[in-house]
Design a protein around this motif. Structure first.
Motif, PDB file in Angstrom:
ATOM      1  N   LEU A  29      34.173  34.932  31.211  1.00  0.00           N
ATOM      2  CA  LEU A  29      35.024  34.611  30.267  1.00  0.00           C
ATOM      3  C   LEU A  29      35.820  35.670  29.849  1.00  0.00           C
ATOM      4  CD1 LEU A  29      33.580  31.872  27.858  1.00  0.00           C
ATOM      5  CD2 LEU A  29      34.817  31.543  30.043  1.00  0.00           C
ATOM      6  N   PHE A  30      37.161  35.953  29.858  1.00  0.00           N
ATOM      7  CA  PHE A  30      37.971  37.068  29.546  1.00  0.00           C
ATOM      8  C   PHE A  30      39.050  36.620  28.314  1.00  0.00           C
ATOM      9  CE2 PHE A  30      36.711  37.684  33.776  1.00  0.00           C
ATOM     10  CZ  PHE A  30      36.067  38.766  33.772  1.00  0.00           C
ATOM     11  N   SER A  31      39.451  37.686  28.009  1.00  0.00           N
ATOM     12  CA  SER A  31      40.770  37.891  26.772  1.00  0.00           C
ATOM     13  C   SER A  31      41.744  38.761  27.627  1.00  0.00           C
ATOM     14  CB  SER A  31      40.225  38.321  25.346  1.00  0.00           C
ATOM     15  OG  SER A  31      39.987  39.530  25.320  1.00  0.00           O
ATOM     16  N   GLY A  32      42.937  38.313  27.130  1.00  0.00           N
ATOM     17  CA  GLY A  32      43.996  39.134  27.945  1.00  0.00           C
ATOM     18  C   GLY A  32      44.929  38.253  28.771  1.00  0.00           C
ATOM     19  N   THR A  33      45.594  39.016  29.491  1.00  0.00           N
ATOM     20  CA  THR A  33      46.424  38.115  30.560  1.00  0.00           C
ATOM     21  C   THR A  33      45.838  37.838  32.045  1.00  0.00           C
ATOM     22  OG1 THR A  33      48.268  39.363  29.681  1.00  0.00           O
ATOM     23  CG2 THR A  33      48.660  38.335  31.820  1.00  0.00           C
ATOM     24  N   GLN A  34      45.708  36.351  32.257  1.00  0.00           N
ATOM     25  CA  GLN A  34      45.074  36.048  33.565  1.00  0.00           C
ATOM     26  C   GLN A  34      46.080  36.606  34.556  1.00  0.00           C
ATOM     27  OE1 GLN A  34      45.177  31.756  33.530  1.00  0.00           O
ATOM     28  NE2 GLN A  34      44.252  31.609  35.899  1.00  0.00           N
ATOM     29  N   PRO A  35      45.421  37.148  35.745  1.00  0.00           N
ATOM     30  CA  PRO A  35      46.000  37.604  36.738  1.00  0.00           C
ATOM     31  C   PRO A  35      46.494  36.496  37.647  1.00  0.00           C
ATOM     32  CG  PRO A  35      43.625  38.607  36.495  1.00  0.00           C
ATOM     33  CD  PRO A  35      43.887  37.528  35.652  1.00  0.00           C
ATOM     34  N   ALA A  36      47.466  37.050  38.607  1.00  0.00           N
ATOM     35  CA  ALA A  36      48.435  35.821  39.300  1.00  0.00           C
ATOM     36  C   ALA A  36      47.278  35.041  40.338  1.00  0.00           C
ATOM     37  CB  ALA A  36      49.298  36.766  39.966  1.00  0.00           C
ATOM     38  N   ALA A  37      46.264  35.586  40.784  1.00  0.00           N
ATOM     39  CA  ALA A  37      45.389  34.863  41.534  1.00  0.00           C
ATOM     40  C   ALA A  37      43.792  35.640  41.382  1.00  0.00           C
ATOM     41  CB  ALA A  37      45.847  35.418  42.979  1.00  0.00           C
ATOM     42  N   PRO A  38      42.709  34.488  41.859  1.00  0.00           N
ATOM     43  CA  PRO A  38      41.806  35.155  41.569  1.00  0.00           C
ATOM     44  C   PRO A  38      41.082  36.124  42.399  1.00  0.00           C
ATOM     45  CG  PRO A  38      41.561  32.764  42.542  1.00  0.00           C
ATOM     46  CD  PRO A  38      43.142  33.407  42.316  1.00  0.00           C
ATOM     47  N   SER A  39      41.767  36.581  43.451  1.00  0.00           N
ATOM     48  CA  SER A  39      41.722  37.601  44.339  1.00  0.00           C
ATOM     49  C   SER A  39      41.950  39.016  43.585  1.00  0.00           C
ATOM     50  CB  SER A  39      42.209  37.572  45.635  1.00  0.00           C
ATOM     51  OG  SER A  39      43.646  37.450  45.516  1.00  0.00           O
TER      52      SER A  39
END
Length: 140
Positions: free
Chosen positions: A31-41
């Protein structure tokens, strides 16, 4: 013209079940805070709120039909782990058992107190973090 892809229910269920296969046994959840990256890779440097949670083997039961052309995975909720940072998780990532939250990502999604892929409360460092609901729909 805008994109408007539609899939048959059979294909949506196969896509959902492929997630379980890709995660494999004893996958990890972060679990993270911040901006979710564009893809799991995509590698990232967001704040780790909690993890790793060790996931069930298999990751989820076979996908269930939710609507005419939609399938849903309902992963087994993992045991609580203690928060490594205080704050609200805004996104999650599932990795294979070899993943570290930034590598070997299979799928990620939104997290929060409501209206997200995963429902999780605000974390306090050193205290257990409980995930109360988690579904993955193939409607996207």
């Amino acid at each position: 013209m805008a994109n408007n892809l539609n899939y048959t229910l059979t294909l949506n269920k196969a896509r959902a079940d492929a997630v379980t296969t890709a995660v494999g046994n004893a996958g990890k959840l972060y679990l993270f805070s911040g901006t979710q990256p564009a893809a799991p890779s995509v590698t990232h440097a967001e704040t780790l709120i909690a993890g790793p949670f060790t996931l069930a083997s298999p990751f989820a039961a076979a996908a269930a039909t939710q609507a005419t052309y939609q399938a849903r995975l309902s992963p087994t909720l993992p045991s609580n782990v203690n928060a490594s940072s205080s704050g609200q998780a805004t996104w999650w990532r599932v990795c294979t058992s070899a993943g570290d939250g930034s590598t070997n990502g299979v799928i990620d999604g939104t997290a929060g107190v409501s209206g997200c892929d995963m429902t999780v409360g605000t974390a306090t460092v050193g205290q257990p973090v409980a995930i109360t609901a988690w579904t993955i729909d193939t409607n996207q």
